[in-house]
Design a protein around this motif. Structure first.
Motif, PDB file in Angstrom:
ATOM      1  N   GLU A 108      54.906  42.709  56.003  1.00 56.41           N
ATOM      2  CA  GLU A 108      53.523  42.508  55.569  1.00 56.41           C
ATOM      3  C   GLU A 108      52.618  43.544  56.208  1.00 56.41           C
ATOM      4  O   GLU A 108      52.964  44.188  57.215  1.00 56.41           O
ATOM      5  CB  GLU A 108      53.040  41.106  55.935  1.00 56.41           C
ATOM      6  CG  GLU A 108      53.095  40.810  57.417  1.00 56.41           C
ATOM      7  CD  GLU A 108      52.750  39.363  57.736  1.00 56.41           C
ATOM      8  OE1 GLU A 108      52.473  39.083  58.921  1.00 56.41           O
ATOM      9  OE2 GLU A 108      52.761  38.519  56.817  1.00 56.41           O
ATOM     10  N   TYR A 109      51.453  43.719  55.599  1.00 58.13           N
ATOM     11  CA  TYR A 109      50.435  44.592  56.178  1.00 58.13           C
ATOM     12  C   TYR A 109      49.879  43.952  57.454  1.00 58.13           C
ATOM     13  O   TYR A 109      49.663  42.741  57.514  1.00 58.13           O
ATOM     14  CB  TYR A 109      49.273  44.772  55.204  1.00 58.13           C
ATOM     15  CG  TYR A 109      49.452  45.851  54.153  1.00 58.13           C
ATOM     16  CD1 TYR A 109      49.638  47.184  54.494  1.00 58.13           C
ATOM     17  CD2 TYR A 109      49.406  45.534  52.793  1.00 58.13           C
ATOM     18  CE1 TYR A 109      49.778  48.156  53.531  1.00 58.13           C
ATOM     19  CE2 TYR A 109      49.536  46.509  51.823  1.00 58.13           C
ATOM     20  CZ  TYR A 109      49.730  47.815  52.200  1.00 58.13           C
ATOM     21  OH  TYR A 109      49.871  48.790  51.241  1.00 58.13           O
ATOM     22  N   PRO A 148      45.706  46.307  56.245  1.00 52.77           N
ATOM     23  CA  PRO A 148      45.829  46.725  54.842  1.00 52.77           C
ATOM     24  C   PRO A 148      44.764  47.740  54.465  1.00 52.77           C
ATOM     25  O   PRO A 148      43.754  47.906  55.171  1.00 52.77           O
ATOM     26  CB  PRO A 148      45.626  45.410  54.086  1.00 52.77           C
ATOM     27  CG  PRO A 148      44.771  44.584  54.991  1.00 52.77           C
ATOM     28  CD  PRO A 148      45.189  44.940  56.387  1.00 52.77           C
ATOM     29  N   TRP A 181      51.689  48.298  58.993  1.00 54.70           N
ATOM     30  CA  TRP A 181      52.476  47.174  58.520  1.00 54.70           C
ATOM     31  C   TRP A 181      53.559  46.847  59.542  1.00 54.70           C
ATOM     32  O   TRP A 181      53.859  47.640  60.430  1.00 54.70           O
ATOM     33  CB  TRP A 181      53.103  47.503  57.162  1.00 54.70           C
ATOM     34  CG  TRP A 181      53.941  48.757  57.153  1.00 54.70           C
ATOM     35  CD1 TRP A 181      55.286  48.876  57.384  1.00 54.70           C
ATOM     36  CD2 TRP A 181      53.463  50.102  56.931  1.00 54.70           C
ATOM     37  NE1 TRP A 181      55.678  50.187  57.319  1.00 54.70           N
ATOM     38  CE2 TRP A 181      54.595  50.957  57.033  1.00 54.70           C
ATOM     39  CE3 TRP A 181      52.214  50.659  56.646  1.00 54.70           C
ATOM     40  CZ2 TRP A 181      54.490  52.335  56.872  1.00 54.70           C
ATOM     41  CZ3 TRP A 181      52.121  52.028  56.482  1.00 54.70           C
ATOM     42  CH2 TRP A 181      53.247  52.857  56.588  1.00 54.70           C
ATOM     43  N   ARG A 230      51.074  51.031  47.738  1.00 61.82           N
ATOM     44  CA  ARG A 230      52.278  50.260  48.024  1.00 61.82           C
ATOM     45  C   ARG A 230      53.077  50.904  49.152  1.00 61.82           C
ATOM     46  O   ARG A 230      53.142  52.134  49.243  1.00 61.82           O
ATOM     47  CB  ARG A 230      53.167  50.167  46.779  1.00 61.82           C
ATOM     48  CG  ARG A 230      52.547  49.411  45.623  1.00 61.82           C
ATOM     49  CD  ARG A 230      53.544  49.263  44.489  1.00 61.82           C
ATOM     50  NE  ARG A 230      53.023  48.435  43.407  1.00 61.82           N
ATOM     51  CZ  ARG A 230      53.765  47.977  42.413  1.00 61.82           C
ATOM     52  NH1 ARG A 230      55.055  48.255  42.368  1.00 61.82           N
ATOM     53  NH2 ARG A 230      53.229  47.221  41.474  1.00 61.82           N
ATOM     54  N   SER A 277      62.005  46.066  49.833  1.00 59.04           N
ATOM     55  CA  SER A 277      60.933  45.089  49.987  1.00 59.04           C
ATOM     56  C   SER A 277      59.626  45.865  49.942  1.00 59.04           C
ATOM     57  O   SER A 277      59.601  47.080  50.164  1.00 59.04           O
ATOM     58  CB  SER A 277      61.084  44.298  51.282  1.00 59.04           C
ATOM     59  OG  SER A 277      61.235  45.152  52.400  1.00 59.04           O
ATOM     60  N   VAL A 325      55.017  45.808  50.116  1.00 59.45           N
ATOM     61  CA  VAL A 325      53.679  45.221  50.201  1.00 59.45           C
ATOM     62  C   VAL A 325      52.757  46.101  49.376  1.00 59.45           C
ATOM     63  O   VAL A 325      52.975  47.307  49.246  1.00 59.45           O
ATOM     64  CB  VAL A 325      53.169  45.114  51.653  1.00 59.45           C
ATOM     65  CG1 VAL A 325      53.971  44.085  52.436  1.00 59.45           C
ATOM     66  CG2 VAL A 325      53.194  46.465  52.365  1.00 59.45           C
ATOM     67  N   LYS A 326      51.710  45.501  48.808  1.00 56.59           N
ATOM     68  CA  LYS A 326      50.797  46.271  47.970  1.00 56.59           C
ATOM     69  C   LYS A 326      49.374  45.758  48.133  1.00 56.59           C
ATOM     70  O   LYS A 326      49.160  44.598  48.484  1.00 56.59           O
ATOM     71  CB  LYS A 326      51.224  46.193  46.503  1.00 56.59           C
ATOM     72  CG  LYS A 326      51.306  44.783  45.933  1.00 56.59           C
ATOM     73  CD  LYS A 326      51.853  44.785  44.525  1.00 56.59           C
ATOM     74  CE  LYS A 326      51.986  43.369  43.962  1.00 56.59           C
ATOM     75  NZ  LYS A 326      52.540  43.367  42.594  1.00 56.59           N
ATOM     76  N   GLN A 327      48.423  46.636  47.899  1.00 57.28           N
ATOM     77  CA  GLN A 327      47.010  46.285  48.036  1.00 57.28           C
ATOM     78  C   GLN A 327      46.195  47.204  47.136  1.00 57.28           C
ATOM     79  O   GLN A 327      46.438  48.419  47.073  1.00 57.28           O
ATOM     80  CB  GLN A 327      46.548  46.443  49.493  1.00 57.28           C
ATOM     81  CG  GLN A 327      45.091  46.146  49.744  1.00 57.28           C
ATOM     82  CD  GLN A 327      44.792  44.655  49.655  1.00 57.28           C
ATOM     83  OE1 GLN A 327      45.620  43.834  50.024  1.00 57.28           O
ATOM     84  NE2 GLN A 327      43.623  44.307  49.171  1.00 57.28           N
TER      85      GLN A 327
END
Length: 298
Positions: free
Chosen positions: A133-134, A137, A162, A244, A285, A287-289
């Motif tokens: 996870e971030y 972010p 992250w 990402r 895997s 994470v994105k924002q």
């Protein structure tokens, strides 16, 4: 991202045609058909967008519709448990996905695949990485700087970080412009202002003018660290973006290395993890924002 392997598909299908012709022939056109498997499994995302294609003769015009194989037999297993797959038509020739559309790719699981198509049998496997996870972010909006500060990344708003993933030495960073046309519609209050390309630094280390890559909406990069300060030069457009971070398996990372993060068109089938054919079967895997890049008023 769902379309991460699409450039590889075109490279493999159009470039990796194996010719078998005599030395006396000035223009060899004979070829041996090869089957290509394309799959990127993202932890927590649906198991979808798996493509099975065939190479076409160099004398033919390439199209995904003609290269696609809709009647292949594909068996996907997650740690030995079958995940039934089905073919779904689309404008790019169609893809395979899990019949259970609620199915999500699991972390720390070995996904193997076997494909039988047009007399060929392909196989590959990947172990999905652990989730992460971030910790810092991307900010929801950024303002592009003045031209005289483009080469200096001292703005803390660009700093992201992250959590680390055990066994991952390199992370892939992806920045995608979500709308190259719209800009003002996302402002408050909305306006009719159109989107445009960013002011480029001088010298521009990310210059790809004169190439097809200059029109791509996604910029890719690789880092060893779990904290990075993105430089302004990677943004090609203003407006809405999605950032990402991927923790890739070996197959995905090797594909990124082979195609130079999208900066060159090369593919070495000998380095593929697919046995019996071309392509790549990888996982990551992610994470994105989302963030919005505002124009500099000056």
């Amino acid at each position: 991202m769902k379309t991460m392997f699409h450039s590889m598909t075109a490279i493999c299908a159009m470039v990796m045609l194996l010719f078998t012709s005599g030395c006396e022939d000035p223009v060899p056109t004979d070829y041996k058909e090869e089957i290509l498997l394309e799959g990127l499994l993202i932890v927590g995302e649906p198991l979808e967008n798996v493509r099975i294609l065939r190479t076409l003769p160099v004398t033919d015009t390439f199209s995904f519709e003609r290269a696609s194989i809709p009647d292949a037999t594909i068996i996907v297993r997650a740690d030995g448990v079958d995940v039934p797959m089905e073919f779904v038509a689309d404008p790019r020739g169609g893809t395979y996905r899990a019949m259970d559309t609620a199915y999500r790719v699991k972390p720390n699981v070995v996904y193997s695949v076997t494909v039988n198509a047009r007399g060929a049998e392909l196989s590959a496997s990947t172990r999905t990485p652990a989730p992460f996870e971030y910790t810092a972010p991307p900010r929801p909006w950024l303002r592009y700087p003045s031209p005289d500060s483009l080469l200096v990344s001292v703005d803390d708003s660009l700093l992201i970080s992250w959590t680390g993933v055990q066994g991952t030495d390199l992370y892939i960073i992806s920045i995608t412009c979500l709308d190259t046309l719209g800009y003002g519609q996302y402002l408050q209050p909305p306006t009719s202002e159109a989107n445009s390309r960013t002011i480029r630094p001088n010298p521009d280390f990310f210059d790809q003018s004169g190439t097809l890559l200059a029109n791509e909406r996604t910029t890719l990069g690789v880092t060893r660290f779990t904290t990075t300060q993105t430089v302004w030069g990677v943004f090609r457009w203003y407006g809405p973006h999605e950032i990402r971070i991927y923790a890739p398996d070996r197959a995905f990372l090797e594909w990124i290395d082979l195609v130079g993060s999208g900066r060159r068109s090369s593919y070495d089938y000998q380095q593929s993890n697919v046995k019996g054919g071309l392509g790549a079967w990888g996982s990551a895997s992610m994470v994105k924002q989302k963030t919005f890049l505002m124009k500099n008023p000056g």
